[in-house]
Design an enzyme around this catalytic site. Structure first.
Site, PDB file in Angstrom:
ATOM      1  N   HIS A 206      35.808  33.182  37.823  1.00 11.54           N
ATOM      2  CA  HIS A 206      37.299  32.960  37.271  1.00 11.54           C
ATOM      3  C   HIS A 206      37.094  31.752  38.583  1.00 11.54           C
ATOM      4  O   HIS A 206      36.940  31.894  39.567  1.00 11.54           O
ATOM      5  CB  HIS A 206      38.062  33.911  37.403  1.00 11.54           C
ATOM      6  CG  HIS A 206      39.511  33.623  37.425  1.00 11.54           C
ATOM      7  ND1 HIS A 206      40.100  32.840  37.720  1.00 11.54           N
ATOM      8  CD2 HIS A 206      40.345  33.559  36.484  1.00 11.54           C
ATOM      9  CE1 HIS A 206      41.417  32.380  37.927  1.00 11.54           C
ATOM     10  NE2 HIS A 206      41.226  33.002  36.654  1.00 11.54           N
ATOM     11  N   CYS A 244      40.410  29.196  33.475  1.00  5.81           N
ATOM     12  CA  CYS A 244      41.754  29.448  33.375  1.00  5.81           C
ATOM     13  C   CYS A 244      42.565  28.008  33.572  1.00  5.81           C
ATOM     14  O   CYS A 244      43.169  27.506  34.651  1.00  5.81           O
ATOM     15  CB  CYS A 244      41.923  30.712  34.762  1.00  5.81           C
ATOM     16  SG  CYS A 244      42.971  30.762  35.156  1.00  5.81           S
ATOM     17  N   HIS A 271      41.411  32.379  30.253  1.00  8.67           N
ATOM     18  CA  HIS A 271      42.156  32.581  30.823  1.00  8.67           C
ATOM     19  C   HIS A 271      43.951  31.566  30.481  1.00  8.67           C
ATOM     20  O   HIS A 271      43.985  30.608  30.685  1.00  8.67           O
ATOM     21  CB  HIS A 271      42.946  32.688  31.830  1.00  8.67           C
ATOM     22  CG  HIS A 271      42.534  33.611  32.807  1.00  8.67           C
ATOM     23  ND1 HIS A 271      42.333  34.482  33.565  1.00  8.67           N
ATOM     24  CD2 HIS A 271      41.660  34.850  32.257  1.00  8.67           C
ATOM     25  CE1 HIS A 271      41.321  35.453  33.974  1.00  8.67           C
ATOM     26  NE2 HIS A 271      40.785  35.571  32.831  1.00  8.67           N
ATOM     27  N   ASP A 316      47.885  34.710  30.666  1.00 17.26           N
ATOM     28  CA  ASP A 316      47.837  34.776  32.029  1.00 17.26           C
ATOM     29  C   ASP A 316      49.501  34.775  32.692  1.00 17.26           C
ATOM     30  O   ASP A 316      50.136  34.796  31.931  1.00 17.26           O
ATOM     31  CB  ASP A 316      46.546  33.680  32.578  1.00 17.26           C
ATOM     32  CG  ASP A 316      46.331  34.301  33.915  1.00 17.26           C
ATOM     33  OD1 ASP A 316      46.252  35.521  34.263  1.00 17.26           O
ATOM     34  OD2 ASP A 316      45.664  33.431  34.424  1.00 17.26           O
ATOM     35  N   HIS A 317      49.164  34.909  33.287  1.00 23.13           N
ATOM     36  CA  HIS A 317      50.808  35.445  34.235  1.00 23.13           C
ATOM     37  C   HIS A 317      51.850  34.816  33.483  1.00 23.13           C
ATOM     38  O   HIS A 317      52.224  33.679  33.132  1.00 23.13           O
ATOM     39  CB  HIS A 317      50.969  34.731  36.035  1.00 23.13           C
ATOM     40  CG  HIS A 317      49.677  34.584  36.520  1.00 23.13           C
ATOM     41  ND1 HIS A 317      49.357  34.017  37.777  1.00 23.13           N
ATOM     42  CD2 HIS A 317      48.592  35.889  36.971  1.00 23.13           C
ATOM     43  CE1 HIS A 317      48.416  34.450  38.783  1.00 23.13           C
ATOM     44  NE2 HIS A 317      47.417  36.271  37.711  1.00 23.13           N
ATOM     45  N   TYR A 330      52.494  40.487  35.431  1.00 21.70           N
ATOM     46  CA  TYR A 330      51.966  40.525  34.391  1.00 21.70           C
ATOM     47  C   TYR A 330      52.785  41.342  33.329  1.00 21.70           C
ATOM     48  O   TYR A 330      52.854  42.729  32.933  1.00 21.70           O
ATOM     49  CB  TYR A 330      50.710  41.824  34.987  1.00 21.70           C
ATOM     50  CG  TYR A 330      50.575  40.743  35.409  1.00 21.70           C
ATOM     51  CD1 TYR A 330      48.969  40.538  34.474  1.00 21.70           C
ATOM     52  CD2 TYR A 330      49.522  40.601  36.632  1.00 21.70           C
ATOM     53  CE1 TYR A 330      48.205  38.964  34.734  1.00 21.70           C
ATOM     54  CE2 TYR A 330      48.259  39.738  36.915  1.00 21.70           C
ATOM     55  CZ  TYR A 330      47.973  38.472  35.273  1.00 21.70           C
ATOM     56  OH  TYR A 330      46.621  38.125  36.516  1.00 21.70           O
TER      57      TYR A 330
HETATM   58  C1  CS2 Z   1      44.720  35.513  37.972  1.00 20.87           C
HETATM   59  C2  CS2 Z   1      43.571  35.912  38.512  1.00 20.87           C
HETATM   60  O1  CS2 Z   1      44.816  33.822  39.241  1.00 20.87           O
HETATM   61  C3  CS2 Z   1      44.673  34.088  38.490  1.00 20.87           C
HETATM   62  O2  CS2 Z   1      45.266  33.211  37.026  1.00 20.87           O
HETATM   63  O3  CS2 Z   1      44.075  35.643  36.300  1.00 20.87           O
HETATM   64  O4  CS2 Z   1      44.219  36.909  38.729  1.00 20.87           O
HETATM   65  C4  CS2 Z   1      42.329  36.303  38.006  1.00 20.87           C
HETATM   66  O5  CS2 Z   1      42.444  38.128  37.444  1.00 20.87           O
HETATM   67  C5  CS2 Z   1      40.635  37.269  39.084  1.00 20.87           C
HETATM   68  O6  CS2 Z   1      40.955  36.235  40.099  1.00 20.87           O
HETATM   69  C6  CS2 Z   1      39.647  37.172  38.818  1.00 20.87           C
HETATM   70  O7  CS2 Z   1      38.580  37.473  39.378  1.00 20.87           O
HETATM   71 MN    MN Z   2      43.734  33.334  34.738  1.00 17.51          MN
END
Ligand code: CS2
Ligand code: MN
Length: 358
Positions: A206, A244, A271, A316-317, A330
């Protein structure tokens, strides 16, 4: 693409599995054993328990996020081989219950970091906020010492049981450069990718969130050049990226859609979320819709579609809306809305005859 939803486990998540099952188009959960400290070998009974919960709810358990990497590995300390051995045993066990992708990160000490978990947006909802100047001026050691008892951070890495060791940990990173971190990542990948290959698992790193150094700690998974370097370091189909959009998109210099285009064949997990960035380096998390933030989410989905992406995706968030009480970022509602937006874009692309899913 296969749509997934992150779930923190029974008693640890406000969203029940049966609600996840009711989100249209959602195939499975993204899970982990969150009560285990980094570095421990995951016990089979606990793995099996989550597999059963998922399957009993009609959801797949194919994606794990995260198997956290012990700091000794990131620091390159002499006991790293012990933790790597545990890591490999966990990979093998997870594969045995059908796990296909393991997400992890290589951020020293902390995971994602924000200055406000409930910043009010104009529409009355709240969201995770990062204030650049505040972080720049933050004396992290002082915070750790003074606020250990009433820290209101609720962020990964700041767990009360971990605070005691934070000062020492920060000290041990003194003098560790980005190059050192790259070389420690290389050592780790050399040791785990063969195990992942042998078990048909894709390891998906990630990006760092935010994608720049904080508190003087090095961070390396931050932009296209470094992602490319990481993927080339061990050139295997099991050495992959968790793309992400929100983490990479927090730096306006990154072009999330083009990062997808360049590395599509090595993206095992995506993500997708939006962030609204400001010129001063602040950013706030926004709804998934393109117009609501600074990341062209439409373009990200289009780039995945163009590449015939068959991997896993999750929203994602999200914001906290409709007075939902949930883990920061979440909740159910905004992430479910996010899924509908992502699938809406995907499905419309599919209806254009020349673009039909490959
Ligand atoms: C999240 C993180 O920051 C993000 O975008 O998705 O919490 C992610 O889940 C972790 O860092 C992955 O190890
Ligand atoms: Mn993420």
């Amino acid at each position: 693409m296969k749509m997934m939803f992150r779930w923190f486990g029974e008693g640890n998540d406000t969203v029940p599995l049966r609600y996840i099952k009711q989100i249209p188009g959602t195939e499975g959960i993204v899970w982990a054993l969150h009560d285990l400290p980094a570095g421990e070998e995951w016990p089979m009974e606990k793995i099996e328990a989550v597999r059963k919960q998922a399957v009993d709810s009609g959801l797949s358990n194919e994606v794990v996020e995260s198997v956290n990497v012990h700091e000794a590995i990131k620091l390159g300390h002499s006991d790293r081989d012990y933790y790597i051995e545990n890591y490999n045993k966990t990979i093998e066990k997870l594969a045995s219950v059908g796990v296909k992708v393991i997400c992890y990160n290589f951020m020293p000490v902390f995971d994602w970091f924000r200055t406000d978990l409930k910043k009010r947006l104009k529409d009355g909802s709240t969201a995770l906020f990062y204030e650049h100047e505040k972080v720049t001026n933050m004396n992290v050691r002082q915070i750790v010492k003074q606020n250990a008892d009433d820290l209101d951070f609720h962020m990964p890495g700041w767990e009360p049981e971990r605070l005691g060791e934070l000062s020492t940990l920060l000290d041990s990173y003194q003098g560790i450069t980005e190059e050192d971190l790259f070389s420690n990542l290389h050592y780790f990948l050399n040791a785990i990718i063969p195990m992942a290959e042998a078990n048909g698992v894709k390891m998906a790193i990630h990006p760092d969130d935010p994608p720049w150094s904080i508190f003087g700690l090095p961070r390396i998974i931050t932009n296209r050049e470094n992602i490319s370097r990481m993927l080339k370091m061990v050139d295997s189909a099991s050495n992959c990226l968790t793309f992400c959009s929100g983490s990479l998109g927090a730096n306006p210099k990154n072009h999330p859609g083009n990062i997808v285009r360049e590395f599509a064949d090595r993206i095992a997990f995506a993500h997708i979320r939006n962030v609204k960035t400001e010129d001063n380096g602040d950013f706030i998390e926004a709804s998934h819709r393109t117009q609501d933030g600074s990341v062209d989410i439409y373009d990200v989905v289009k780039a995945l579609h163009e590449s015939g992406y068959k991997g896993y995706v999750r929203p994602d968030h999200g914001r906290h809306i409709w007075d939902e009480v949930c883990r920061p970022g979440y909740g159910l509602y905004d992430r479910a809305l996010g899924i509908m937006y992502l699938l809406g874009v995907w499905d419309s692309l599919n209806r254009i005859p020349s673009l039909k899913e490959k």
